[in-house]
Design an enzyme around this catalytic site. Structure first.
Site, PDB file in Angstrom:
ATOM      1  N   CYS A  76       0.839  -1.199   0.000  1.00 26.73           N
ATOM      2  CA  CYS A  76       0.000   0.000   0.000  1.00 26.73           C
ATOM      3  C   CYS A  76       0.871   1.245   0.000  1.00 26.73           C
ATOM      4  O   CYS A  76       1.926   1.274   0.619  1.00 26.73           O
ATOM      5  CB  CYS A  76      -0.902   0.037   1.238  1.00 26.73           C
ATOM      6  SG  CYS A  76      -2.314  -1.036   1.118  1.00 26.73           S
ATOM      7  N   ASP A 128     -11.417  -6.555  22.062  1.00 25.54           N
ATOM      8  CA  ASP A 128     -10.483  -6.542  23.187  1.00 25.54           C
ATOM      9  C   ASP A 128     -11.126  -5.958  24.441  1.00 25.54           C
ATOM     10  O   ASP A 128     -10.960  -6.485  25.533  1.00 25.54           O
ATOM     11  CB  ASP A 128      -9.235  -5.744  22.823  1.00 25.54           C
ATOM     12  CG  ASP A 128      -8.262  -5.656  23.980  1.00 25.54           C
ATOM     13  OD1 ASP A 128      -7.877  -6.720  24.509  1.00 25.54           O
ATOM     14  OD2 ASP A 128      -7.889  -4.534  24.365  1.00 25.54           O
TER      15      ASP A 128
END
Length: 161
Positions: A76, A128
């Site tokens: 990228c 998380d």
């Protein structure tokens, strides 16, 4: 000689040369879901998740993820993003949280990967922060739903163009 854009003539990984492309306004919207238990939905609604304000933390994480996309995805291009917008919607009926990430840039290449990275990092952060309540949560349905700009113009998921 390869017909793949990210391989050079020797078949090696290669970052595409975009130096000759024109700068244009570009945007991409990605979306994904975190399927959760009712206890997670209640914890978020009552702000009783022990790790804190899950949406505030996941929003910042998603923005940071979009900004760091080129550090994570090897081929990228680093982009000077002009906008990253992370949003959440709680879907009580289906026990899931929808996360969207809109990225904008004026540049030579699109921002789909940045939007996808932003969504995924926000989803992982939600996971998380809520895993003590529900370790069985799952991420699903991540994808680009809209992109604009560049040579291909406007594209929306479900369209034939």
């Amino acid at each position: 000689m390869s017909t793949f854009s990210h391989l050079n003539a020797q078949g090696e990984a290669n970052m595409v040369d975009v130096s000759e492309k024109s700068d244009t306004a570009r945007s991409a919207l990605a979306k994904g879901y975190l399927v959760v238990s009712q206890a997670v939905i209640e914890g978020i609604a009552t702000q009783s998740v022990k790790k804190g304000d899950v949406f505030a933390v996941a929003r910042v994480a998603g923005i940071q993820g979009a900004k760091r996309c080129a550090d994570l995805i090897p081929l990228c291009h680093p982009l000077a993003l002009s906008k990253v917008d992370i949003n959440f919607a709680v879907d009580d009926a289906n026990r899931r949280i929808e996360v969207t990430c809109l990225c904008k840039v004026t540049g030579k290449t699109g921002v789909e990967m940045e939007a996808l990275t932003g969504v995924n990092v926000a989803l992982l952060t939600l996971f998380d922060m809520c895993k003590a309540i529900d370790p069985g949560m799952r991420i699903e349905g991540v994808g680009v739903v809209d992109k604009q700009g560049g040579k291909s113009g406007h594209w929306q998921a479900g369209s034939n163009t």
